[in-house]
Design an enzyme around this catalytic site. Structure first.
Site, mmCIF file in Angstrom:
data_model
loop_
_atom_site.group_PDB
_atom_site.id
_atom_site.type_symbol
_atom_site.label_atom_id
_atom_site.label_comp_id
_atom_site.label_asym_id
_atom_site.label_seq_id
_atom_site.Cartn_x
_atom_site.Cartn_y
_atom_site.Cartn_z
ATOM 1 N N VAL A 160 3.569 8.669 -1.774
ATOM 2 C CA VAL A 160 4.601 8.072 -0.953
ATOM 3 C C VAL A 160 4.443 6.508 -1.222
ATOM 4 C CG1 VAL A 160 5.325 9.831 0.763
ATOM 5 C CG2 VAL A 160 3.521 7.956 1.316
ATOM 6 N N MET A 214 0.958 -1.196 -0.014
ATOM 7 C CA MET A 214 -0.084 0.008 -0.034
ATOM 8 C C MET A 214 0.810 1.253 0.045
ATOM 9 S SD MET A 214 -3.279 -0.577 -0.072
ATOM 10 C CE MET A 214 -4.067 0.387 0.795
ATOM 11 N N CYS A 215 0.223 2.287 -0.575
ATOM 12 C CA CYS A 215 0.888 3.490 -0.678
ATOM 13 C C CYS A 215 0.130 4.646 -0.182
ATOM 14 C CB CYS A 215 1.314 3.801 -2.000
ATOM 15 S SG CYS A 215 2.470 2.567 -2.726
ATOM 16 N N GLU A 216 0.390 5.512 -0.094
ATOM 17 C CA GLU A 216 -0.592 6.883 0.203
ATOM 18 C C GLU A 216 -0.171 8.106 -1.104
ATOM 19 O OE1 GLU A 216 -1.434 7.952 3.806
ATOM 20 O OE2 GLU A 216 -0.966 6.231 4.695
#
Lengths: 253, 253
Positions: free
Chosen positions: A78, A1-3
């Site tokens: 990110v 997962m990323c943001e």
């Protein structure tokens, strides 16, 4: 997962406050330590910064937190790598030119079998599922129109393409041509629109507050989209799963 | 007129010393105060920095002079606008993806009538002659090969395209796909190849010296190309007018 972090505004707006919160999640308050990137549109130009270093410890991210780039459209990311090595070419947002416009794309999620989707003129430079998906979208719309279509045509076309990708897994995405910011919620995205009367906000991830009323004029409209709310004292709204937003000048269209 | 700086090396090499000299020419020791940009290749990735501010007074340029990005291929430019407004989208180097590679291009000179050259899939984002020329070159080679050809094929094809552009005016150029650095001298370019035994060099534009023997290994080969020599105590060689260099790993091919 990323943001993910995106912004659409009707005046050039300083993204530093929101970016400061996002950057902390890159290896500090969050585990997203496999690089970060940000694209700022300024007129037809697009300035991008990419770093395979964790944003919480990146010299470049520190500079950007001090550097007042004002922009009407921003796309930032990110990364916590799940597919594709940690390297500069795998760092979002990805960019390509189409119809004399700079397009940018940042994605959170995994897409099973996406690399079977046939590509046209746009080819990935790195090895991520995300960049393949971006090249497929751009190749598909490049075949449909020979020149930049009006925004409404793209507003109508992109949700179907996003939905096809969302069928392959998790597809939270931000994409822009510098005019519109498109956001598709495959699993998790939150949004807030700030307009007069402006108030005060405090970051969740950092001991940092801002009084927007001191930084804005009464006509400013700024929408910020993020994987998770960035501030603790504002009313962020979760986007419905499967929804695509088209934002221009901070407003939904 | 603008000033160009390019580097090709067989090991990731720090360009800061040369960039410091170039940056001074952007509004300080030189009149090139209409923006600057630099592209660093790292593997297949390419990191670019662009600023419409004069490099001698740019916060971003100051950061880069302190930031040890090591790269095997660099393309940089400081601009004095003659065609096209001062804006981010008109700031070199320009970049495009072709065949899954990031291409970059920086040009010095004016090209009369270049905008009559027909474009294919690549379209300018800004309004400069230079970006139009770049789009024409890429569109022409994209029509010739469907996938990335071996470097030698490009070495053979590009000089003819550069010569056609040079017929339109002044065409000093640096162009790279991250493997090769191509340099064409339309009027003025100088080059130096540094290899063992490494010595000491002092910038012309700044009170800055470096002892390359302390920063290198005996196998390093680094070629630097610039509009005008950057150091006062090394033997730079002017490139012959009309010549195209193809550099890989710091060596001419």
């Amino acid at each position: 997962m990323c943001e993910l972090l995106g912004m659409s505004a009707n005046v050039p707006t300083d993204i530093r406050f929101s970016f400061a919160g996002l950057a902390r999640r890159g290896g500090d308050t969050g585990p997203h330590s496999d690089g970060w990137g940000i694209a700022f549109y300024e007129g037809r130009g697009c300035r991008t910064f990419h770093d395979p270093e964790p944003s919480a410890r990146s010299d470049l991210a520190r500079l950007l937190r001090a550097y007042p780039i004002r922009s009407r459209v921003v796309v930032a990311h990110v990364r916590r790598a799940n597919r594709g090595a940690v390297s500069l070419e795998n760092t979002h947002p990805f960019t390509r030119e189409l119809w004399g416009r700079s397009w940018s794309f940042a994605h959170n999620g995994q897409l099973k079998g996406v690399k079977k989707l046939p590509l046209g003129r746009f080819r990935p430079i790195g090895t991520t599922d995300s960049e393949h998906a971006f090249c497929w979208i751009l190749g598909t719309i490049a075949d449909r129109w020979t020149a930049l279509p009006p925004p409404r045509r793209l507003d109508a076309a992109l949700p179907d393409l996003f939905a096809r990708l969302a069928d392959l897994g998790v597809f939270n995405v931000l994409m822009s041509d510098g005019r519109s910011l498109y956001a598709h919620c495959g699993k998790r995205l939150s949004a807030i629109t700030r307009r007069a009367p402006f108030g005060r906000a405090t970051l969740i991830d950092d001991d940092l507050a801002v009084d927007f009323s001191a930084e804005t004029t009464p006509n400013d409209v700024v929408t910020v989209i993020a994987t998770r709310p960035l501030t603790r004292d504002e009313a962020w709204a979760d986007l419905p799963i499967g929804e695509t937003l088209a934002l221009r000048d901070g407003e939904r269209h």
